[in-house]
Design a protein around this motif. Structure first.
Motif, PDB file in Angstrom:
ATOM      1  N   LYS A  13     -33.625  55.490 110.536  1.00 35.47           N
ATOM      2  CA  LYS A  13     -32.795  55.638 109.340  1.00 35.47           C
ATOM      3  C   LYS A  13     -32.687  57.095 108.897  1.00 35.47           C
ATOM      4  O   LYS A  13     -31.606  57.602 108.640  1.00 35.47           O
ATOM      5  N   SER A  14     -33.827  57.745 108.779  1.00 32.25           N
ATOM      6  CA  SER A  14     -33.817  59.129 108.308  1.00 32.25           C
ATOM      7  C   SER A  14     -33.136  60.052 109.302  1.00 32.25           C
ATOM      8  O   SER A  14     -32.419  60.981 108.909  1.00 32.25           O
ATOM      9  N   THR A  15     -33.340  59.804 110.590  1.00 32.75           N
ATOM     10  CA  THR A  15     -32.663  60.610 111.609  1.00 32.75           C
ATOM     11  C   THR A  15     -31.161  60.436 111.500  1.00 32.75           C
ATOM     12  O   THR A  15     -30.391  61.405 111.579  1.00 32.75           O
ATOM     13  N   LEU A  16     -30.727  59.190 111.295  1.00 34.23           N
ATOM     14  CA  LEU A  16     -29.307  58.910 111.131  1.00 34.23           C
ATOM     15  C   LEU A  16     -28.770  59.587 109.871  1.00 34.23           C
ATOM     16  O   LEU A  16     -27.711  60.223 109.896  1.00 34.23           O
ATOM     17  N   VAL A  69     -26.503  56.543 100.729  1.00 33.45           N
ATOM     18  CA  VAL A  69     -27.789  56.395 100.049  1.00 33.45           C
ATOM     19  C   VAL A  69     -28.830  55.960 101.076  1.00 33.45           C
ATOM     20  O   VAL A  69     -28.670  54.926 101.721  1.00 33.45           O
ATOM     21  N   ASP A  70     -29.864  56.757 101.249  1.00 36.95           N
ATOM     22  CA  ASP A  70     -30.923  56.460 102.215  1.00 36.95           C
ATOM     23  C   ASP A  70     -32.028  55.690 101.503  1.00 36.95           C
ATOM     24  O   ASP A  70     -32.774  56.253 100.700  1.00 36.95           O
ATOM     25  N   ILE A  71     -32.103  54.399 101.790  1.00 34.22           N
ATOM     26  CA  ILE A  71     -33.093  53.539 101.138  1.00 34.22           C
ATOM     27  C   ILE A  71     -34.410  53.615 101.921  1.00 34.22           C
ATOM     28  O   ILE A  71     -34.420  53.608 103.147  1.00 34.22           O
ATOM     29  N   CYS A 237     -26.973  56.550 119.087  1.00 26.58           N
ATOM     30  CA  CYS A 237     -28.248  57.165 119.429  1.00 26.58           C
ATOM     31  C   CYS A 237     -28.490  58.231 118.373  1.00 26.58           C
ATOM     32  O   CYS A 237     -27.925  59.330 118.445  1.00 26.58           O
ATOM     33  N   ALA A 238     -29.300  57.903 117.372  1.00 26.15           N
ATOM     34  CA  ALA A 238     -29.494  58.805 116.239  1.00 26.15           C
ATOM     35  C   ALA A 238     -30.039  60.160 116.692  1.00 26.15           C
ATOM     36  O   ALA A 238     -29.652  61.207 116.167  1.00 26.15           O
ATOM     37  N   LYS A 239     -30.922  60.134 117.671  1.00 30.56           N
ATOM     38  CA  LYS A 239     -31.486  61.388 118.189  1.00 30.56           C
ATOM     39  C   LYS A 239     -30.392  62.253 118.791  1.00 30.56           C
ATOM     40  O   LYS A 239     -30.318  63.464 118.543  1.00 30.56           O
TER      41      LYS A 239
END
Length: 363
Positions: A13-16, A69-71, A237-239
């Motif tokens: 999530k945070s990477t995204l 919004v990052d939950i 692929c978030a990375k």
């Protein structure tokens, strides 16, 4: 447009979130602002803005914006205060749609909160916690509505009927969105109640670098879930997206070509979020600014004007409209007018995606 990112811890999530915000900061003419640590605003990529700019020179280009919004990562028991998830549930109630990040890759160096990657179980865990949060919220309001209904309040009677249906569904493990479609009056009540699980869901299948197009069996599990719910899945692929966001435009284009991709997956996320929410863009264009405005499909001309300013809707007279396809064909407004493509539309006109408008109104 506002979307909230949810998911278990360590699913990306945070990477995204960071990739989304970095992409917004780097893209030419796309503004980016951090509102608070867990909220960002990024631009919705739209190549039509540059196409308009090539014909109508302007000082500034302003794209449609997406608030993200990052939950905090939800865990079992989040609805009763476990972990940090419950702290941010109030934020997710305010968004228009949910972006549910599901881990679809195995990596021994990235621990899973439950010890093993299992997309089906992970999706069930998040849904359960959101449903429990909804259940708690609705049960708090049901007694008040019952009292008001007994007192003869017709609005309370209607609301009580809806609340009891929602509670029954949630107790059966069914999210509110599974009960759709609703009548307009019922949907108005539901919106006021604010259940999280009434929101449409865009699933992000966070995949490994070796599978950027999401062909693996884990992604297919997410696709089956989305098909049942009428949702959408985008393999990301978030990375890899984080790496793309840090590259120059030239290097990004080259890397995408190597991967067999026409655009970053995060651009696809923004486009699919638009589709999921039934949104479209129209434009205003002039020497000072070219701007994209977000409106629901089916918006009338006065309502579209009201997105710019409420006074535009109140004093609406008419709108002078042509479509971007007309601009690309005829190259300037004079030629568009001469071809009979510049139209004067009244209050009943329904805006189309890609319309370019100038509003006349009484101040």
């Amino acid at each position: 447009m506002e979307v909230g990112i949810v998911g278990l811890p360590n699913v990306g999530k945070s990477t995204l979130f960071n990739a989304l915000t970095n992409a917004g900061a780097l893209a030419a003419n796309y503004p980016f602002a951090t509102i608070e640590p867990n909220v960002g605003v990024v631009a919705v990529p739209d190549p039509r803005l540059e196409q308009i700019h090539q014909i109508i020179p302007t000082e500034k280009i302003v794209p449609a914006l997406l608030k993200v919004v990052d939950i905090a990562g939800l865990v079992k028991g989040a609805s009763t205060g476990e972990g940090l998830g419950n702290k941010f549930l109030s934020h997710i109630r305010e968004v228009d749609a949910i972006v549910h990040v599901v881990r679809c890759f195995a990596d021994g160096n990235v621990l899973h909160v439950d010890g093993k990657v299992d997309p089906q179980r992970d999706m069930d865990t998040v849904d359960t916690e959101l449903m429990l949060a909804d259940l708690e919220s609705l049960e708090k309001s049901v007694d008040k509505q019952r009292r008001n209904a007994r007192a003869g309040d017709k609005e309370a009677v209607a609301a009580l009927e809806i609340i009891e249906k929602l509670i029954a569904a949630l107790k059966q493990g069914r999210p509110v969105r599974s009960l759709a479609p609703w009548k307009p009056d019922d949907w108005k009540i539901i919106r006021n109640l604010g259940p999280i699980t009434a929101k449409r869901v865009l699933y992000i299948a966070n995949v490994d670098e070796s599978d950027p197009h999401g062909q693996g069996p884990m992604v297919n599990i997410v696709r089956r879930r989305a098909e049942i719910e009428g949702g959408i899945v985008v393999p990301v692929c978030a990375k890899l997206e984080s790496e793309l966001a840090e590259l120059t435009e030239e290097d990004r284009t080259a890397m995408l070509a190597d991967l067999g991709m026409t655009e970053p997956a995060l651009d696809t996320v923004a486009h699919e979020a638009y589709k999921l929410l039934g949104l479209q863009s129209y434009f205003t264009a002039g020497p000072k600014e070219i701007k994209a405005w977000t409106i629901p499909v089916g918006t009338t001309a006065p309502q579209a004007a009201g997105v710019i300013h409420s006074d535009f809707e109140k004093g609406f007279i008419r709108a002078e409209i042509y479509n971007i396809t007309d601009l690309l064909t005829y190259k300037n407004e004079a030629a568009i007018r001469a071809a009979g493509k510049l139209r004067s539309e009244g209050k009943t006109y329904i805006f189309q995606d890609g319309d370019i408008a100038h509003f006349l109104f009484n101040s």
